[in-house]
Design a protein around this motif. Sequence first.
Motif, PDB file in Angstrom:
ATOM      1  N   SER A  87      38.224  23.185 -21.293  1.00 42.04           N
ATOM      2  CA  SER A  87      39.241  23.928 -20.093  1.00 42.04           C
ATOM      3  C   SER A  87      40.236  23.840 -20.718  1.00 42.04           C
ATOM      4  CB  SER A  87      38.770  23.696 -19.079  1.00 42.04           C
ATOM      5  OG  SER A  87      39.540  22.331 -18.393  1.00 42.04           O
ATOM      6  N   ASP A  88      40.788  22.717 -21.787  1.00 41.49           N
ATOM      7  CA  ASP A  88      42.174  22.904 -22.519  1.00 41.49           C
ATOM      8  C   ASP A  88      41.988  23.452 -24.492  1.00 41.49           C
ATOM      9  OD1 ASP A  88      44.427  22.633 -21.847  1.00 41.49           O
ATOM     10  OD2 ASP A  88      45.440  20.685 -21.553  1.00 41.49           O
ATOM     11  N   GLN A  89      41.841  23.587 -24.531  1.00 42.04           N
ATOM     12  CA  GLN A  89      41.464  23.986 -26.156  1.00 42.04           C
ATOM     13  C   GLN A  89      43.377  24.502 -26.730  1.00 42.04           C
ATOM     14  OE1 GLN A  89      38.990  25.466 -23.736  1.00 42.04           O
ATOM     15  NE2 GLN A  89      37.320  25.215 -25.057  1.00 42.04           N
ATOM     16  N   HIS A  90      43.836  23.785 -27.603  1.00 41.96           N
ATOM     17  CA  HIS A  90      44.950  24.000 -27.828  1.00 41.96           C
ATOM     18  C   HIS A  90      44.023  25.410 -29.717  1.00 41.96           C
ATOM     19  CE1 HIS A  90      48.341  22.588 -25.065  1.00 41.96           C
ATOM     20  NE2 HIS A  90      47.324  24.008 -24.351  1.00 41.96           N
ATOM     21  N   SER A  91      43.198  25.279 -30.256  1.00 43.21           N
ATOM     22  CA  SER A  91      42.650  25.423 -31.588  1.00 43.21           C
ATOM     23  C   SER A  91      43.841  26.450 -32.286  1.00 43.21           C
ATOM     24  CB  SER A  91      42.057  26.435 -31.276  1.00 43.21           C
ATOM     25  OG  SER A  91      40.699  26.658 -30.579  1.00 43.21           O
ATOM     26  N   ARG A 121      37.959  21.959 -35.197  1.00 38.29           N
ATOM     27  CA  ARG A 121      39.005  22.278 -34.121  1.00 38.29           C
ATOM     28  C   ARG A 121      38.970  21.359 -33.613  1.00 38.29           C
ATOM     29  NH1 ARG A 121      37.715  27.323 -31.302  1.00 38.29           N
ATOM     30  NH2 ARG A 121      35.186  26.529 -31.827  1.00 38.29           N
ATOM     31  N   GLY A 122      39.931  19.655 -33.616  1.00 42.79           N
ATOM     32  CA  GLY A 122      39.682  18.954 -32.081  1.00 42.79           C
ATOM     33  C   GLY A 122      39.024  17.823 -33.100  1.00 42.79           C
ATOM     34  N   GLY A 123      39.240  18.103 -34.508  1.00 43.83           N
ATOM     35  CA  GLY A 123      37.558  17.367 -35.053  1.00 43.83           C
ATOM     36  C   GLY A 123      36.122  17.329 -34.926  1.00 43.83           C
ATOM     37  N   GLY A 124      36.178  18.618 -34.063  1.00 42.52           N
ATOM     38  CA  GLY A 124      34.700  18.771 -33.943  1.00 42.52           C
ATOM     39  C   GLY A 124      33.263  17.915 -33.691  1.00 42.52           C
ATOM     40  N   HIS A 125      32.446  17.986 -33.842  1.00 47.69           N
ATOM     41  CA  HIS A 125      31.306  17.328 -33.569  1.00 47.69           C
ATOM     42  C   HIS A 125      31.855  15.652 -33.871  1.00 47.69           C
ATOM     43  CE1 HIS A 125      27.621  16.374 -31.712  1.00 47.69           C
ATOM     44  NE2 HIS A 125      27.424  16.381 -33.048  1.00 47.69           N
ATOM     45  N   PHE A 126      32.789  15.774 -34.608  1.00 45.81           N
ATOM     46  CA  PHE A 126      33.431  14.313 -34.664  1.00 45.81           C
ATOM     47  C   PHE A 126      33.756  13.789 -34.021  1.00 45.81           C
ATOM     48  CE2 PHE A 126      31.827  16.099 -38.436  1.00 45.81           C
ATOM     49  CZ  PHE A 126      31.189  15.107 -39.419  1.00 45.81           C
ATOM     50  N   SER A 127      34.578  14.251 -32.995  1.00 40.04           N
ATOM     51  CA  SER A 127      35.691  13.832 -31.728  1.00 40.04           C
ATOM     52  C   SER A 127      35.351  13.427 -31.257  1.00 40.04           C
ATOM     53  CB  SER A 127      36.203  15.456 -31.372  1.00 40.04           C
ATOM     54  OG  SER A 127      36.886  15.145 -30.453  1.00 40.04           O
ATOM     55  N   GLY A 128      36.507  12.332 -30.910  1.00 40.97           N
ATOM     56  CA  GLY A 128      36.349  11.565 -29.867  1.00 40.97           C
ATOM     57  C   GLY A 128      36.074  12.371 -27.976  1.00 40.97           C
ATOM     58  N   ARG A 129      36.048  13.524 -28.139  1.00 41.22           N
ATOM     59  CA  ARG A 129      35.404  14.569 -26.941  1.00 41.22           C
ATOM     60  C   ARG A 129      34.249  14.235 -26.775  1.00 41.22           C
ATOM     61  NH1 ARG A 129      36.786  16.165 -22.659  1.00 41.22           N
ATOM     62  NH2 ARG A 129      35.817  18.145 -21.950  1.00 41.22           N
ATOM     63  N   LEU A 130      33.737  13.824 -27.594  1.00 45.94           N
ATOM     64  CA  LEU A 130      31.902  13.779 -27.749  1.00 45.94           C
ATOM     65  C   LEU A 130      31.141  12.248 -27.053  1.00 45.94           C
ATOM     66  CD1 LEU A 130      29.891  15.986 -28.616  1.00 45.94           C
ATOM     67  CD2 LEU A 130      31.808  16.005 -29.831  1.00 45.94           C
ATOM     68  N   THR A 131      32.416  11.684 -26.782  1.00 41.80           N
ATOM     69  CA  THR A 131      31.863  10.294 -25.378  1.00 41.80           C
ATOM     70  C   THR A 131      31.940  10.293 -24.394  1.00 41.80           C
ATOM     71  OG1 THR A 131      34.550   9.756 -25.403  1.00 41.80           O
ATOM     72  CG2 THR A 131      33.240   8.855 -27.643  1.00 41.80           C
ATOM     73  N   ALA A 132      32.342  12.303 -23.421  1.00 43.76           N
ATOM     74  CA  ALA A 132      32.131  12.141 -22.162  1.00 43.76           C
ATOM     75  C   ALA A 132      31.271  12.088 -21.993  1.00 43.76           C
ATOM     76  CB  ALA A 132      33.103  14.021 -21.952  1.00 43.76           C
ATOM     77  N   PRO A 133      30.389  12.801 -22.640  1.00 42.95           N
ATOM     78  CA  PRO A 133      28.720  13.419 -22.112  1.00 42.95           C
ATOM     79  C   PRO A 133      28.070  11.834 -22.719  1.00 42.95           C
ATOM     80  CG  PRO A 133      29.493  14.032 -24.281  1.00 42.95           C
ATOM     81  CD  PRO A 133      30.430  13.755 -23.554  1.00 42.95           C
ATOM     82  N   LEU A 134      28.688  11.085 -23.700  1.00 43.12           N
ATOM     83  CA  LEU A 134      27.760   9.760 -23.783  1.00 43.12           C
ATOM     84  C   LEU A 134      27.766   8.809 -22.867  1.00 43.12           C
ATOM     85  CD1 LEU A 134      28.830   8.420 -27.406  1.00 43.12           C
ATOM     86  CD2 LEU A 134      27.019   8.408 -26.721  1.00 43.12           C
ATOM     87  N   CYS A 135      29.326   9.233 -21.904  1.00 46.82           N
ATOM     88  CA  CYS A 135      29.542   8.133 -20.553  1.00 46.82           C
ATOM     89  C   CYS A 135      28.783   9.183 -19.856  1.00 46.82           C
ATOM     90  CB  CYS A 135      31.112   8.156 -20.409  1.00 46.82           C
ATOM     91  SG  CYS A 135      32.762   6.525 -20.787  1.00 46.82           S
ATOM     92  N   VAL A 136      28.781  10.127 -19.597  1.00 47.76           N
ATOM     93  CA  VAL A 136      27.333  10.711 -19.140  1.00 47.76           C
ATOM     94  C   VAL A 136      25.628   9.942 -18.406  1.00 47.76           C
ATOM     95  CG1 VAL A 136      26.173  12.838 -17.319  1.00 47.76           C
ATOM     96  CG2 VAL A 136      28.189  12.433 -18.267  1.00 47.76           C
ATOM     97  N   ALA A 137      25.569   9.521 -19.736  1.00 49.72           N
ATOM     98  CA  ALA A 137      24.060   9.236 -20.152  1.00 49.72           C
ATOM     99  C   ALA A 137      24.570   7.343 -19.676  1.00 49.72           C
ATOM    100  CB  ALA A 137      23.755   8.902 -21.575  1.00 49.72           C
ATOM    101  N   GLY A 138      25.459   6.995 -20.465  1.00 48.53           N
ATOM    102  CA  GLY A 138      25.963   5.558 -19.886  1.00 48.53           C
ATOM    103  C   GLY A 138      26.273   5.213 -18.740  1.00 48.53           C
ATOM    104  N   GLY A 139      26.644   5.872 -18.312  1.00 44.68           N
ATOM    105  CA  GLY A 139      27.013   5.519 -16.946  1.00 44.68           C
ATOM    106  C   GLY A 139      25.854   5.654 -15.493  1.00 44.68           C
ATOM    107  N   ILE A 140      24.890   6.368 -16.153  1.00 43.28           N
ATOM    108  CA  ILE A 140      23.590   6.527 -15.280  1.00 43.28           C
ATOM    109  C   ILE A 140      23.035   5.036 -15.527  1.00 43.28           C
ATOM    110  CG2 ILE A 140      21.146   7.604 -15.465  1.00 43.28           C
ATOM    111  CD1 ILE A 140      22.502  10.398 -15.983  1.00 43.28           C
TER     112      ILE A 140
END
Length: 363
Positions: A87-91, A121-140
């Motif tokens: 929701s807060d991209q500055h592309s 943009r923002g690192g794309g699929h390599f971005s640390g942003r992708l660690t958010a869904p990783l934390c969903v899986a790991g949190g469960i």
Amino acid sequence: MSSEFGKLLKISVFGQSHGRAIGVNMDGLPAGEAIDFEELNAFLDRRRPGKDGLSTPRKETDIPLFLSGVENGVTCGAPLCAVIENSDQHSSDYEELRDKPRPSHADYTAFVKWGGQADMRGGGHFSGRLTAPLCVAGGIAKQILARRGVHVGAHLQSVGAEEDRVFPLYPTAALFADIAAKPFPVMDDEAGARMRQVIQSARQDGDSVGGVIECAAIGLPAGLGDPMFDGMENRLAAALFGIPAVKGLEFGAGFASARLRGSENNDPFTVKNGSVAAASNRAGGILGGITTGMPVILRVAIKPTPSISRPQQTVSLSAMETAELQIRGRHDPCIAHRAVPVVEAVTAAVLLDILLEGHHGTF
């Protein structure tokens, strides 16, 4: 696919940093497992950006939307899919980078591999942003493990030259909870204050700094894992190196053991509460790729954030000549403290997968 790990519990991550959403799919979760969403959101909040001056000011709520796999708060056996909207991209901050790859980012290698078509943009699929869904899986995974007496916790052991204490021989779930409740994930708050100063100093200099995360898993039985190429270390390493910015990994005494004699490095066996134990744990709870019953101890090295505001040398891909690049936008002066729950998440997900293997896919 390259963005998937696990054998019985297959976890795949999808999306790009500035795309519409990012998400995770978990195939192989046992049915009938309750998910405490309040606890899960508290776990996700530990890595969320924009909370203080030590991280990027990008504002994201990071509240997952579950599309499948959960019914009335309980896993139903179907693949679990969750998405987190961006929701807060500055592309526009990344227009110049189409031609000028950032040093120590994946911009250049992605350009070569996909012929200039990668969304970086923002690192794309390599971005640390992708660690958010990783934390969903790991949190469960952490919740499922905890119900069976297995607990995973981590702390920031060092930033630059400043160090926290290392975990005791037998860490406890209470210690993990105490660290997780802190705004800065250390055991020694005075050491934490010094680390924060190192990060602030790097920010003021237009620079960045890295760190080391120590993670422990307790309650694991002896005998998990296999020798040679499918050992406990192998499985953990393969997944942990999927976390952006991870550049090193060690178990137990790790590289320090290379400076010791065998008489110093060996862990003497003893009997504790009627079971075989060790008087020390320089092996990190693993021998021959198989758990010993001692706590599994690992440390992950996180490199300094490559996006810094200082001018850097790069190349112009269109002109094929050296060029200067000054990165704009919002970036973390250090990502190591935000990566603490990510290391916990990935470790927990791997351990759950291995435990499910030993129980033929169910508990």
